[in-house]
Design a protein around this motif. Structure first.
Motif, mmCIF file in Angstrom:
data_model
loop_
_atom_site.group_PDB
_atom_site.id
_atom_site.type_symbol
_atom_site.label_atom_id
_atom_site.label_comp_id
_atom_site.label_asym_id
_atom_site.label_seq_id
_atom_site.Cartn_x
_atom_site.Cartn_y
_atom_site.Cartn_z
ATOM 1 N N THR A 273 -22.406 4.316 -19.620
ATOM 2 C CA THR A 273 -22.365 5.195 -20.795
ATOM 3 C C THR A 273 -21.469 4.624 -21.899
ATOM 4 N N THR A 274 -20.928 3.444 -21.673
ATOM 5 C CA THR A 274 -20.158 2.764 -22.720
ATOM 6 C C THR A 274 -21.133 1.997 -23.607
ATOM 7 N N PRO A 275 -21.067 2.203 -24.936
ATOM 8 C CA PRO A 275 -22.032 1.511 -25.810
ATOM 9 C C PRO A 275 -21.983 -0.007 -25.641
ATOM 10 N N LEU A 276 -23.152 -0.601 -25.769
ATOM 11 C CA LEU A 276 -23.289 -2.055 -25.716
ATOM 12 C C LEU A 276 -23.927 -2.436 -27.048
ATOM 13 N N TYR A 277 -23.305 -3.348 -27.783
ATOM 14 C CA TYR A 277 -23.751 -3.619 -29.150
ATOM 15 C C TYR A 277 -23.878 -2.281 -29.886
ATOM 16 N N ALA A 278 -24.985 -2.100 -30.612
ATOM 17 C CA ALA A 278 -25.154 -0.861 -31.356
ATOM 18 C C ALA A 278 -25.871 0.182 -30.512
ATOM 19 N N GLY A 279 -25.513 0.338 -29.270
ATOM 20 C CA GLY A 279 -26.122 1.381 -28.467
ATOM 21 C C GLY A 279 -26.574 0.882 -27.123
ATOM 22 N N TYR A 280 -27.853 0.465 -27.056
ATOM 23 C CA TYR A 280 -28.414 0.083 -25.764
ATOM 24 C C TYR A 280 -28.112 1.184 -24.751
ATOM 25 N N GLU A 281 -28.493 2.395 -25.161
ATOM 26 C CA GLU A 281 -28.216 3.571 -24.327
ATOM 27 C C GLU A 281 -29.120 3.628 -23.109
ATOM 28 N N THR A 282 -28.516 3.667 -21.973
ATOM 29 C CA THR A 282 -29.256 3.759 -20.721
ATOM 30 C C THR A 282 -28.720 4.955 -19.963
ATOM 31 N N MET A 283 -29.614 5.720 -19.384
ATOM 32 C CA MET A 283 -29.182 6.909 -18.667
ATOM 33 C C MET A 283 -28.873 6.547 -17.209
ATOM 34 N N PRO A 284 -27.650 6.773 -16.755
ATOM 35 C CA PRO A 284 -27.350 6.512 -15.349
ATOM 36 C C PRO A 284 -28.083 7.515 -14.453
ATOM 37 N N VAL A 285 -28.608 7.026 -13.350
ATOM 38 C CA VAL A 285 -29.355 7.864 -12.415
ATOM 39 C C VAL A 285 -28.539 8.002 -11.139
ATOM 40 N N ILE A 286 -28.084 9.223 -10.910
ATOM 41 C CA ILE A 286 -27.217 9.493 -9.772
ATOM 42 C C ILE A 286 -28.072 9.974 -8.616
ATOM 43 N N SER A 287 -27.980 9.316 -7.493
ATOM 44 C CA SER A 287 -28.790 9.760 -6.349
ATOM 45 C C SER A 287 -28.170 9.336 -5.040
ATOM 46 N N ASN A 288 -28.767 9.742 -3.993
ATOM 47 C CA ASN A 288 -28.463 9.559 -2.567
ATOM 48 C C ASN A 288 -27.436 10.532 -2.037
ATOM 49 N N GLY A 289 -27.922 11.348 -1.124
ATOM 50 C CA GLY A 289 -27.079 12.378 -0.524
ATOM 51 C C GLY A 289 -26.627 13.429 -1.534
ATOM 52 N N GLN A 290 -27.409 13.657 -2.591
ATOM 53 C CA GLN A 290 -26.990 14.589 -3.643
ATOM 54 C C GLN A 290 -27.569 15.987 -3.411
ATOM 55 N N TRP A 291 -26.883 16.983 -3.947
ATOM 56 C CA TRP A 291 -27.332 18.382 -3.919
ATOM 57 C C TRP A 291 -26.476 19.139 -4.933
ATOM 58 N N ALA A 292 -26.614 20.442 -4.999
ATOM 59 C CA ALA A 292 -25.869 21.229 -5.989
ATOM 60 C C ALA A 292 -24.361 20.978 -5.910
ATOM 61 N N GLY A 293 -23.883 20.755 -4.721
ATOM 62 C CA GLY A 293 -22.442 20.608 -4.521
ATOM 63 C C GLY A 293 -21.847 19.325 -5.073
ATOM 64 N N THR A 294 -22.673 18.385 -5.480
ATOM 65 C CA THR A 294 -22.103 17.148 -6.034
ATOM 66 C C THR A 294 -22.045 17.180 -7.568
ATOM 67 N N ALA A 295 -22.528 18.261 -8.161
ATOM 68 C CA ALA A 295 -22.480 18.361 -9.629
ATOM 69 C C ALA A 295 -21.031 18.444 -10.129
ATOM 70 N N HIS A 296 -20.253 19.337 -9.522
ATOM 71 C CA HIS A 296 -18.873 19.508 -9.996
ATOM 72 C C HIS A 296 -18.038 18.231 -9.926
ATOM 73 N N PRO A 297 -17.943 17.582 -8.768
ATOM 74 C CA PRO A 297 -17.116 16.361 -8.759
ATOM 75 C C PRO A 297 -17.625 15.303 -9.732
ATOM 76 N N THR A 298 -18.958 15.240 -9.912
ATOM 77 C CA THR A 298 -19.510 14.244 -10.829
ATOM 78 C C THR A 298 -19.106 14.550 -12.268
ATOM 79 N N TYR A 299 -19.262 15.808 -12.656
ATOM 80 C CA TYR A 299 -18.904 16.161 -14.036
ATOM 81 C C TYR A 299 -17.403 16.025 -14.277
ATOM 82 N N GLU A 300 -16.632 16.472 -13.297
ATOM 83 C CA GLU A 300 -15.175 16.410 -13.469
ATOM 84 C C GLU A 300 -14.691 14.965 -13.639
#
Lengths: 421, 421
Positions: free
Chosen positions: A330-357
């Protein structure tokens, strides 16, 4: 940013001094061989030599990290670990990812004088941005296609990973689309198998998505795994595109960065970059590449979405390392090059909070396979539990308060909270 | 050979039992996720599941090889290392190298239950041979182009690796061609730099080679490094071909196996496969891939020549490991897929004997950069010293007898025998 030189930072371990190791690295990857040869003039070294830009001692150890390392005749028993920064003249290889890799990685990992080498980061001149256009959709383009804002894109991976007939898959996708999911991806194990050929899969899945969209008004994004040989990339992209599909997926390490860049030159759809096999390049702390460096190459080569692991996931990676990967993307590269990180493996509702925090960003995809599909009340409940958890996290509400208010979250905890997540 | 299943052998280390580890590997890479999901039927598992074929305990250790591994609740402190053989149904991915890699490597390296994972070998069904035609020239074709039989192809690498102008390079190549060398290759660091663009380089070098051939009657083989992005591979191949060139080189890990396979579908010249960056995948004994497995994929994808290291070289690899790599490459794959191993780095006349004694083959390329070019009496003497050493080795004459009879070998020893080779 330096316009004329590529700057590479390495974590190095050596029985020699870090200064000696740095000179060996710079020599091996530019003008040197093991003995002086005719033609190695001062002019040539000045114009083409790699240059040691910085050396920082971090630690002294008594065991080598990797086998096969030599020690000096007067070895004091210590292996010095440190950061070494080397710059390479851009004109040695030009803004070419494949040739860059031969220079900044190349034979370095095999040097006897090193008992550890890890490429930590790369600073690449603007010329790379001119040559590689990067993500055509990125975060904004993906949100626009989905009309989902102010929260992560929530989705799942087809499970079982392999073996579903196209009819079974179509039914599943329709059910999940009706359940409100934003996104589904093929498993990386499933591309174009004989029992469910891509062309048929695309047809059946897109029909299911359109049927659901007619009812819900929302067209789900499906990342079709088009990983294959190079002649298949275009062909499979076109199959998806012509059927009204809105995303293609490739396993970057399978097709190679130039394979993805080639697809990106041509593609009219977001490219979902899966990084399976990446562990091979990064799990040893003494070897390989840090994701901070690699994700830059993936973004140049056109990854609209790129996989990282997930917090509290089922893989070996520490949460700190996952967070640092998300932050790198999520750190800009040149003038953007925006890429969305895809979070996965062993995920469920309970991993939202630690990820956002830990990351304070909502610009991610959050994918749960079992954690969404195996929710006790079904996939719609799985989706809803994740949406509510992110809403709570973003508004500062705790996960337990969120669960107390929302039975669908409570039910997720009952099922997935017990498996150590 | 199994026609329906791919068989992969791994070196595994785990704090769990090897049986448990084997099931985790088989599950992760076929039908499983971290929790049971709807649709994972017995029929599906039977038809698509990976199967554990063999387990062999090799060693017990008390320290994990890689970080991030979990241990069972009742851990006895031991990490078990062993060989695990897993078979995968071919129909899960089909005869596709990129999709094969997502299955046999994929996410396995990241599993928490493992503290070590190394892909040792692959057995691939005949379907792969139908899909990938392999080397178009191989050993016989290369010998025929060069008219060199009954001894290794002897050559050098352009040194300094980078920085020579095309005029300087042309002069050097002409001198080396007149000196009788069989083969010259670009350094992997040098492909198509702005200061010596490939098109101009090809023109100048081929003119030099033709001029020398007019005098000597022998046309040297020059491997032009055409490593680059996808669109460049064909274009650069054609530049070489149209100028009368007889070999192209690619850095396999830079262009990817599908990149090389794509080139091979089209190429009319031998493909010289450089394996720089390979150390990254193999130097940790706990991680990555063994060359035995990887060289099979390179041969399928069309490598006519493939780099291994050299005995007593300047890299970390042990002689035993180099010998095993050479032997792997000279072992037939399907009905041939003959690829010539390319021995290089820190090589000179003195490495011929140990190489021949350990491998008993003359079907190799033996390349010396400094060891040929920096011979005290010049490159012709460097070439002659290597030719004589191989002749002696093959006829059972010792290296010291060879040196006593041949001053040019003696002079090589005086220079290179002192640097630890």
């Amino acid at each position: 940013m330096n316009d004329q030189r590529v700057i590479a930072t390495y974590l190095v371990e050596t029985a020699f001094s870090l200064e000696e190791a740095a000179l060996v690295i710079a020599g091996e990857q530019s003008t040197g061989t093991f003995t002086k040869v005719p033609g190695e003039t001062d002019r040539l070294k000045e114009e083409h030599g790699a240059r040691v830009e910085g050396i920082e001692l971090l630690e002294e150890r008594y065991q080598p990290g990797l086998p096969g390392a030599t020690v000096p005749a007067n070895h004091d028993g210590k292996y010095r670990a440190g950061k070494i920064t080397i710059s390479f003249p851009l004109h040695n290889f030009g803004p070419s990812i494949p040739n860059l890799m031969s220079a900044v990685a190349g034979n370095l990992y095999e040097l006897q004088q090193l008992s550890g080498l890890r490429l930590l980061d790369l600073e690449l001149p603007e010329a790379f941005a001119k040559r590689y256009q990067g993500p055509k959709f990125g975060i904004d383009g993906t949100r626009k296609l989905l009309n989902v804002y102010d929260r992560p894109i929530l989705g799942t991976i087809v499970k079982p990973s392999i073996g579903l007939t196209t009819a079974e898959l179509g039914q599943m996708v329709e059910r999940l689309a009706l359940a409100g999911l934003d996104f589904i991806k093929d498993d990386e194990l499933n591309a174009n198998p004989t029992y469910a050929p891509l062309e048929e899969k695309v047809r059946v899945v897109m029909e299911a998505i359109e049927r659901a969209a007619d009812k819900t008004g929302k067209k789900l994004m499906y990342a079709f795994n088009i990983t294959g040989d190079w002649d298949e990339l275009r062909k499979h992209h076109d199959i998806v595109k012509n059927a009204g599909g809105n995303c293609v997926m490739v396993s970057v390490l399978s097709v190679g960065l130039p394979g993805m860049a080639y697809l990106n030159d041509y593609s009219e759809l977001p490219i979902h970059a899966h990084r399976n096999q990446w562990g091979m390049l990064t799990r040893s702390p003494h070897l390989g590449i840090e994701f901070t460096a690699y994700q830059k190459l993936c973004r140049l080569a056109g990854a609209d979405h790129i996989h990282v692991n997930g917090l509290n996931g089922k893989f070996y990676e520490s949460n700190a390392s996952v967070v640092s990967a998300i932050q790198a993307c999520t750190t800009p590269l040149y003038a953007g090059y925006e890429t969305m990180p895809v979070i996965s493996n062993g995920q469920w509702a309970g991993t939202a909070h630690p990820t956002y925090e830990a990351t304070k960003t909502l610009d991610v995809m959050h994918l749960a396979g079992g954690g969404m599909l195996a929710h006790p009340d079904g996939a719609a409940a799985g989706f809803e539990s994740m949406r509510l958890a992110w809403e709570a996290a973003a508004s500062g509400e705790s996960f337990s308060d969120c669960a107390n208010k929302n039975p669908v979250v409570q039910r997720a905890i009952e099922k997935f909270g017990k498996v150590g997540h």
